[in-house]
Design an enzyme around this catalytic site. Structure first.
Site: not given
Length: 353
Positions: A106, A179, A317
């Protein structure tokens, strides 16, 4: 419709952080904060008309400064994992910060979800807000100065639209997502695994091991516990004797959604809680979606004093494949210098009887 603001907290730097309340005519509302451009609340009516907050999160800014689970987070520049925290751009090797095993997860550490964004536009008519930031050249190793915006719009149809835009002065990676952890029976209501899920995908990307890097293949979902082409309870087969689920402790896999073409927004997934009657349609122009069943949430104190644990929510996601920048056959997340990044995902809520 209305957009209102209030103070959310103060950062250690002394900077004041505001939170913004986007409410439609029915009284349903969304709250987002300029710290991380985070989605903090998403309150929609259940079958009895009672407003229900369907996303996990925290009551205070200090908790979001830690936020190891990425609750409500805008992820950028690149969602999911990049193997070995490195990739090639032309003849140049780009090395990123490592924050999960040897990988980059991420875009962290301290990715977009830990930055203070600037509000550049508020529309009372459209019930929307735009957050912007400049990600400097070399941030966590990513090349180029990336001018990026995230727009939240909450419609009268209880649809939350999230629109990502950006441009970089050098080639870089653009693969942004949100998220948020959803529980359509309400945050803090316990396990979400009795809720139903449909994912319009004939294929998924299996992972090599517990580090969750895809093998580079597309595997058919047919005949496996990965098959959500027809609606089924999320927990029905989550503990099946299936290697992929054992690697990741439950669902934490990328699905290659059907009918993708560049710019084509289509329905990719639907979730539903029989308890509240709340259903959620996910529409996106992304080729893939990561279904994560909150396998690693443990004893996390969240909103209203609720304690969140494993499988108390789920994430959907939207993205390109994990590690796509290193796999030629995956959808490329590479953004050319001066090329405009433009992607939209929406979550529409309604009552299903």
């Amino acid at each position: 419709m209305s957009v209102n603001e209030r103070k959310f907290g103060v950062l250690p730097t002394g900077e004041t952080v505001k939170i913004y309340h986007l409410e439609n005519e029915s009284g349903a509302f969304v709250e987002v904060t300029e710290f991380g451009a985070l989605l903090v609340k998403l309150c929609v009516p259940d079958r009895e008309g009672k407003l229900t907050d369907v996303v996990l999160g925290y009551d205070d800014l200090e908790s979001y400064e830690v936020n190891g689970c990425f609750f409500g987070a805008v992820i950028g520049r690149s969602g999911n994992r990049i193997a070995g925290a490195r990739f090639m751009l032309g003849d140049r090797e780009v090395r990123l910060a490592q924050n999960e095993n040897d990988n980059n997860l991420h875009s962290g550490p301290d990715g977009f979800e830990k930055k203070l964004w600037k509000v550049t536009e508020i529309s009372q008519d459209k019930n929307s807000i735009v957050f912007n930031r400049i990600s400097p050249d070399g941030e966590n190793g990513f090349p180029g100065e990336f001018d990026v915006s995230v727009k939240y719009e909450f419609t009268e149809e209880n649809e939350l639209k999230i629109h990502y835009q950006g441009v970089c002065d050098e080639p870089t990676v653009g693969n942004m997502t949100n998220h948020s952890y959803f529980n359509l029976s309400g945050e803090g209501s316990g396990s979400a695994m009795d809720q139903y899920l449909t994912i319009h995908a004939n294929y998924y990307t299996p992972v090599a091991d517990s580090h969750s890097i895809p093998t580079g293949e597309y595997a058919p979902v047919e005949g496996t516990p990965m098959d959500f082409r027809t609606s089924r309870q999320m927990g029905e087969r989550i503990n099946a004797d299936f290697e992929q689920l054992k690697f990741t402790g439950g669902y934490d896999h990328n699905y290659v959604t059907d009918n993708y073409s560049k710019g084509n927004r289509r329905l990719i997934a639907t979730a539903y809680s029989k308890e509240t009657g709340i259903a959620m349609d996910v529409t996106s122009d992304c080729p893939c979606v990561q279904f994560y069943a909150a396998n690693f949430v443990e004893n996390e104190t969240g909103k209203n004093g609720h304690v969140y644990n494993q499988r108390d929510a789920f994430c959907l996601e939207t993205q390109v494949e994990p590690n796509a920048v290193n796999v030629e056959d995956f959808h490329s997340p590479v953004l050319a210098a001066g090329e405009h990044y433009n992607s939209e995902t929406s979550y529409r809520f309604y009552i299903k009887e």
